[in-house]
Design an enzyme around this catalytic site. Structure first.
Site, PDB file in Angstrom:
ATOM      1  N   ARG A  65      30.655 -46.618  90.551  1.00 30.08           N
ATOM      2  CA  ARG A  65      29.230 -46.972  90.538  1.00 30.08           C
ATOM      3  C   ARG A  65      28.808 -47.240  91.976  1.00 30.08           C
ATOM      4  O   ARG A  65      29.627 -47.163  92.874  1.00 30.08           O
ATOM      5  CB  ARG A  65      28.975 -48.193  89.646  1.00 30.08           C
ATOM      6  CG  ARG A  65      29.608 -49.465  90.174  1.00 30.08           C
ATOM      7  CD  ARG A  65      29.240 -50.675  89.303  1.00 30.08           C
ATOM      8  NE  ARG A  65      29.815 -51.892  89.849  1.00 30.08           N
ATOM      9  CZ  ARG A  65      29.805 -53.052  89.227  1.00 30.08           C
ATOM     10  NH1 ARG A  65      29.258 -53.179  88.032  1.00 30.08           N
ATOM     11  NH2 ARG A  65      30.330 -54.123  89.790  1.00 30.08           N
ATOM     12  N   ASN A  98      21.286 -53.594  90.980  1.00 25.05           N
ATOM     13  CA  ASN A  98      22.347 -54.542  90.650  1.00 25.05           C
ATOM     14  C   ASN A  98      23.156 -54.879  91.896  1.00 25.05           C
ATOM     15  O   ASN A  98      23.665 -53.977  92.562  1.00 25.05           O
ATOM     16  CB  ASN A  98      23.297 -53.949  89.596  1.00 25.05           C
ATOM     17  CG  ASN A  98      24.207 -55.002  89.002  1.00 25.05           C
ATOM     18  OD1 ASN A  98      23.729 -55.976  88.408  1.00 25.05           O
ATOM     19  ND2 ASN A  98      25.511 -54.834  89.155  1.00 25.05           N
ATOM     20  N   GLU A  99      23.221 -56.137  92.216  1.00 28.06           N
ATOM     21  CA  GLU A  99      24.079 -56.622  93.311  1.00 28.06           C
ATOM     22  C   GLU A  99      24.011 -55.704  94.533  1.00 28.06           C
ATOM     23  O   GLU A  99      25.006 -55.107  94.936  1.00 28.06           O
ATOM     24  CB  GLU A  99      25.521 -56.766  92.828  1.00 28.06           C
ATOM     25  CG  GLU A  99      25.689 -57.833  91.773  1.00 28.06           C
ATOM     26  CD  GLU A  99      27.148 -58.139  91.453  1.00 28.06           C
ATOM     27  OE1 GLU A  99      27.997 -57.268  91.659  1.00 28.06           O
ATOM     28  OE2 GLU A  99      27.425 -59.256  90.994  1.00 28.06           O
ATOM     29  N   CYS A 120      25.785 -42.067 106.987  1.00 29.60           N
ATOM     30  CA  CYS A 120      25.509 -40.627 107.091  1.00 29.60           C
ATOM     31  C   CYS A 120      24.432 -40.334 108.146  1.00 29.60           C
ATOM     32  O   CYS A 120      23.843 -41.242 108.738  1.00 29.60           O
ATOM     33  CB  CYS A 120      25.075 -40.075 105.730  1.00 29.60           C
ATOM     34  SG  CYS A 120      23.382 -40.526 105.283  1.00 29.60           S
ATOM     35  N   GLU A 177      24.770 -63.938  86.075  1.00 25.26           N
ATOM     36  CA  GLU A 177      26.092 -63.481  85.633  1.00 25.26           C
ATOM     37  C   GLU A 177      27.143 -64.514  85.991  1.00 25.26           C
ATOM     38  O   GLU A 177      27.133 -65.068  87.096  1.00 25.26           O
ATOM     39  CB  GLU A 177      26.483 -62.172  86.319  1.00 25.26           C
ATOM     40  CG  GLU A 177      25.726 -60.950  85.881  1.00 25.26           C
ATOM     41  CD  GLU A 177      26.297 -59.706  86.563  1.00 25.26           C
ATOM     42  OE1 GLU A 177      27.504 -59.678  86.843  1.00 25.26           O
ATOM     43  OE2 GLU A 177      25.511 -58.790  86.826  1.00 25.26           O
ATOM     44  N   TRP A 214      39.071 -58.201  88.083  1.00 25.53           N
ATOM     45  CA  TRP A 214      39.135 -57.540  89.381  1.00 25.53           C
ATOM     46  C   TRP A 214      39.896 -58.310  90.444  1.00 25.53           C
ATOM     47  O   TRP A 214      39.942 -57.897  91.595  1.00 25.53           O
ATOM     48  CB  TRP A 214      37.739 -57.169  89.866  1.00 25.53           C
ATOM     49  CG  TRP A 214      36.676 -58.201  89.615  1.00 25.53           C
ATOM     50  CD1 TRP A 214      35.780 -58.199  88.588  1.00 25.53           C
ATOM     51  CD2 TRP A 214      36.404 -59.377  90.375  1.00 25.53           C
ATOM     52  NE1 TRP A 214      34.959 -59.296  88.662  1.00 25.53           N
ATOM     53  CE2 TRP A 214      35.312 -60.037  89.750  1.00 25.53           C
ATOM     54  CE3 TRP A 214      36.957 -59.942  91.513  1.00 25.53           C
ATOM     55  CZ2 TRP A 214      34.781 -61.230  90.227  1.00 25.53           C
ATOM     56  CZ3 TRP A 214      36.430 -61.140  91.995  1.00 25.53           C
ATOM     57  CH2 TRP A 214      35.353 -61.760  91.350  1.00 25.53           C
ATOM     58  N   GLU A 238      35.961 -52.034  83.236  1.00 28.35           N
ATOM     59  CA  GLU A 238      35.913 -53.471  82.954  1.00 28.35           C
ATOM     60  C   GLU A 238      36.381 -53.808  81.541  1.00 28.35           C
ATOM     61  O   GLU A 238      35.966 -54.813  80.963  1.00 28.35           O
ATOM     62  CB  GLU A 238      34.501 -53.993  83.247  1.00 28.35           C
ATOM     63  CG  GLU A 238      34.267 -53.929  84.748  1.00 28.35           C
ATOM     64  CD  GLU A 238      32.880 -54.333  85.213  1.00 28.35           C
ATOM     65  OE1 GLU A 238      32.768 -54.786  86.361  1.00 28.35           O
ATOM     66  OE2 GLU A 238      31.920 -54.179  84.434  1.00 28.35           O
TER      67      GLU A 238
HETATM   68  C1  GLA Z   1      29.190 -57.954  88.775  1.00 26.37           C
HETATM   69  C2  GLA Z   1      28.352 -56.856  88.180  1.00 26.37           C
HETATM   70  C3  GLA Z   1      28.635 -56.632  86.731  1.00 26.37           C
HETATM   71  C4  GLA Z   1      30.114 -56.674  86.464  1.00 26.37           C
HETATM   72  C5  GLA Z   1      30.661 -57.994  86.909  1.00 26.37           C
HETATM   73  C6  GLA Z   1      32.130 -58.149  86.612  1.00 26.37           C
HETATM   74  O1  GLA Z   1      28.631 -59.168  88.729  1.00 26.37           O
HETATM   75  O2  GLA Z   1      26.994 -57.067  88.373  1.00 26.37           O
HETATM   76  O3  GLA Z   1      28.110 -55.366  86.383  1.00 26.37           O
HETATM   77  O4  GLA Z   1      30.741 -55.638  87.152  1.00 26.37           O
HETATM   78  O5  GLA Z   1      30.498 -58.076  88.311  1.00 26.37           O
HETATM   79  O6  GLA Z   1      32.629 -59.363  87.104  1.00 26.37           O
END
Ligand code: GLA
Length: 724
Positions: A175, A213-214, A221, A367, A375, A415
């Site tokens: 991703r 997301n994050e 490049c 989250e 991980w 995951e």
């Molecule tokens: C991050 C991501 C989630 C998931 C979690 C797993 O916070 O935003 O999609 O991958 O980590 O800990």
């Protein structure tokens, strides 16, 4: 390249929660303030100018109140129904209701599902999911699915894929595989976001937008190089300005043509530190620009729906002070390592940062793990009681919601071994029972929603200074910004003293004490503001290796810390990393010994009192700590890394100078966290033993309804939320 988990305090430029810096192919560098010649965001940049922890009257942005009104605190998690057949969805919703779930994040990684081929749209399944959730009264935090483009995008347009420092393209199959500056990625992402927003504007489930997301992607490049050049032109004007700022007379690095200017790429030896500093600034800004573009599309369709993107706390690549004002609601993802003995302190620091980023407004813990993550190399589960303890800690520190990654554990994908609110084993499990019990108890805290966490202490943290300080080629890589931040925060936490984080340009007028654990890079204006703060009556504590460089990362000449020398009443001439095999011996002025480590500075007083001195070696007799009365205030300087007890002693003295006390009349028992949110006093026992806290006034524990008088005994991992 997911390596050893770095964390604040270990000297690594990591995520702060122990996540490997490169976990998603996100290089662990970043920086950034664009466009401003002196690198100051200033208060006029949209940052909430609130110094008392209360939302400003003029702040009309939509906020969490639209979600918490009628619902109380928010509880839920990421919901990925696209991973499950539809018949499971009904069971999900039923179980969510039983668990008290009232908010779910949907669609984060659904790009390939809603756009299975270029230009196609398949929203039918998402319609049914949102209808189902709306029917159950569960609000939706709807994500733009742009964090993980589908394989067809990378296959047809390889230029959308990111390139690393060595010029290698990173592929799809995981991703986060996008180049933030790619026009094709931008165009495809925005087209999809526009259709998503158009389709769900007005949907009864839609309560919050979740952009991407994050964010943390970096790309080296040629397209990024061109964008970098444009950014540099904006910052430095012309090539003369760039050459001057980058100090290119060093090592024959002069640029004569903009086309020669590139991102820092893999090179034979140390790369120009200002080039890297500006690159870090640019990378944060390039992502921010993309975030803004998505946000503006959403705002155009649904001006009243608040917008967030999930931060990762002390995450190095993203200058959150620049990002936060661009959100309506600040949210964070937080994954403490269950094996980390300092996790409660680290968590509190991260939560305080998140609250401060929003100017004191309620924030969202978007989250966290219900138990183990997947991980780290060895993933410990959360011991019983930690699920609620960690969640309530965030609530105590200003969160109006506590959510998890994820609702139902995935059967497949990377995951598949990550914990979830609903484990593989199903609802009849110890973990799910904890989830349900916690959902129920959060409902009893509804009145806490919207309440501020009042503070009188500011802790200064700055991303560009972090980037510049930890650049290669410095006196010691054992001095880390997050390590210092945590070291200075810990004694405040132990005393139950509430703290806001502030950028160096922040308004300090509401704070009696300001602690600057490290501010290596400082602008003249920020140094002047710190000086004026002390002269006006503030108490300032400054840690070592501060005031060293200007916003271009050039060393300020003269005795250090040059721009703070007058206010500190002392100055230095040598940074002297110490051998690591033994402590550095020091003593307070009354002769009481203490130990320090790693770092020393050759200082002299120039009006300040030497409150502590080094007692051995070449520095014997020279000051280790200075205290200086300047104008109506007091300034402290610390020229080493004192051990925890000595730093706690110093903190106590500085608090006394400032007249600040904690949430309780005295420090809480060891391991107990004390924090006030509005009228509610939260006491959280992070220790493994029972602890007793005497109380001056009777109160009600909102979590149990019990009346408490004289004091409260907290079992290990117990929490009370006491309202007078
Ligand atoms: C991050 C991501 C989630 C998931 C979690 C797993 O916070 O935003 O999609 O991958 O980590 O800990």
């Amino acid at each position: 390249m997911a390596g050893r988990p770095p964390a604040p305090g270990d000297g690594q430029p990591g995520l702060g929660d122990g996540r490997p810096a490169l976990r998603d192919g996100r290089p662990g560098l970043g920086d950034g303030r664009p466009g401003l010649r002196d690198g100051r965001p200033g208060l006029g940049d949209g940052r909430p100018g609130l110094r008392d922890g209360r939302p400003g009257l003029r702040d009309r942005r939509p906020g969490l109140h639209s979600l918490t009104a009628g619902r109380g605190l928010l509880f839920g998690g990421d919901y990925n129904p696209e991973q499950w057949p539809e018949h499971v969805w009904a069971e999900d919703v039923e179980l969510m209701r039983a668990a008290g779930v009232n908010l779910v994040t949907v669609g984060v990684f659904s790009w390939a599902r809603v756009e299975p081929e270029p230009g196609a749209r398949d929203f039918g399944w998402l319609d049914r999911v949102l209808d189902l959730l709306a029917g159950a009264g569960i609000a939706v935090d709807l994500a733009t699915p742009t964090a993980s483009p589908p394989p067809w995008l990378g296959h047809r347009h390889p230029g959308t894929l990111p390139v690393d420092e060595s010029g290698h393209r990173l592929w799809y199959g995981a991703r986060n595989q996008f180049c933030p500056s790619s026009p094709v990625y931008r165009e495809r992402a925005l087209a999809l976001v526009a259709d998503l927003a158009g389709r769900y504007a007005g949907h009864p489930a839609l309560a919050l937008w979740h952009v991407g997301n994050e964010y943390g992607q970096v790309c080296h490049c040629d397209v990024s190089a061109e964008a970098f050049r444009a950014w540099l032109r904006e910052r430095h004007g012309d090539l003369d300005g760039l050459n001057e700022a980058w100090g290119t007379t060093f090592w024959s690095q002069r640029y004569g043509d903009w086309a020669e200017v590139i991102p820092p790429r893999r090179a034979p030896y140390l790369v120009n530190p200002t080039q890297r500093l500006d690159w870090a600034r640019f990378c944060s800004d390039a992502l921010l620009e993309h975030y803004r573009a998505e946000r503006d599309v959403l705002r155009g369709h649904t001006p009243g729906v608040p917008i967030t993107t999930n931060f990762m706390g002390l995450f190095k690549p993203v200058d959150s002070w620049r990002w936060a004002p661009e959100e309506d609601v600040v949210s964070n993802d937080w994954y403490p390592d269950p094996a980390d003995p300092l996790f409660p302190v680290r968590a509190a620091l991260t939560h305080d940062l998140t609250r401060s980023l929003g100017g004191g407004r309620p924030w969202l813990l978007l989250e966290q793990a219900a138990s183990a993550v997947n991980w780290r190399p060895h993933n410990l589960p959360k011991p019983a009681g930690r699920l609620r303890l960690e969640s309530l800690q965030a609530v105590a520190r200003g969160a109006d919601g506590s959510c998890y990654f994820q609702w139902r554990a995935s059967r497949f994908g990377a995951e598949r071994f990550h914990s979830a609110m609903l484990p593989h084993a199903g609802p009849d499990t110890r973990l799910h029972a904890e989830v349900r019990a916690h959902g129920a108890e959060l409902r009893r805290l509804a009145e806490v929603a919207g309440q501020p966490v009042p503070t009188r202490v500011a802790l200064v943290h700055d991303w560009p200074s972090w980037w510049a300080m930890e650049e290669a080629g410095r006196p010691s890589d054992r001095l880390s910004v997050t390590g210092q931040l945590l070291a200075y925060y810990r004694p405040l936490w132990e005393r139950g003293v509430a703290v806001d984080l502030v950028p160096p340009s922040g308004d300090l007028s509401g704070y009696a004490l300001t602690v600057v654990p490290n501010l290596y890079l400082v602008s003249d204006a920020d140094a002047e503001a710190l000086t004026a703060y002390v002269r006006g009556g503030g108490v300032l504590v400054v840690g070592p290796f501060s005031g060293v460089a200007d916003p271009n990362g050039h060393i300020r000449t003269g005795r250090f810390p040059a721009p703070l020398r007058d206010v500190l009443g002392g100055s230095g001439e040598e940074w002297r990393p110490a051998p690591e095999d033994r402590p550095v011996r020091c003593a307070w002025a009354d002769g009481t010994p203490f130990e320090a480590r790693t770092w020393t500075e050759l200082m002299r007083t120039e009006g300040a009192e030497p409150v502590a001195v080094f007692t051995e070696g070449e520095l014997a007799g020279s000051p280790a700590m200075l205290r200086h009365r300047a104008g109506a205030g007091v300034a402290w300087y610390v020229a080493t890394l004192p051990d925890h007890d000595a730093l706690a002693e110093l903190t106590g003295r500085a608090l006394a100078d400032a007249g600040v006390s904690g949430a309780l009349p005295g420090p809480p028992p060891a391991g107990v966290e004390a924090v006030r949110r509005g009228p509610v006093l939260f006491l959280l026992n992070h220790g493994d033993r029972e602890a007793h806290v005497p109380l001056a006034e009777p109160a009600e524990d909102l979590l149990t309804g019990a009346r408490v008088e004289g004091g409260v005994t907290l079992a290990a991992r117990a929490v009370v939320a006491l309202r007078p």
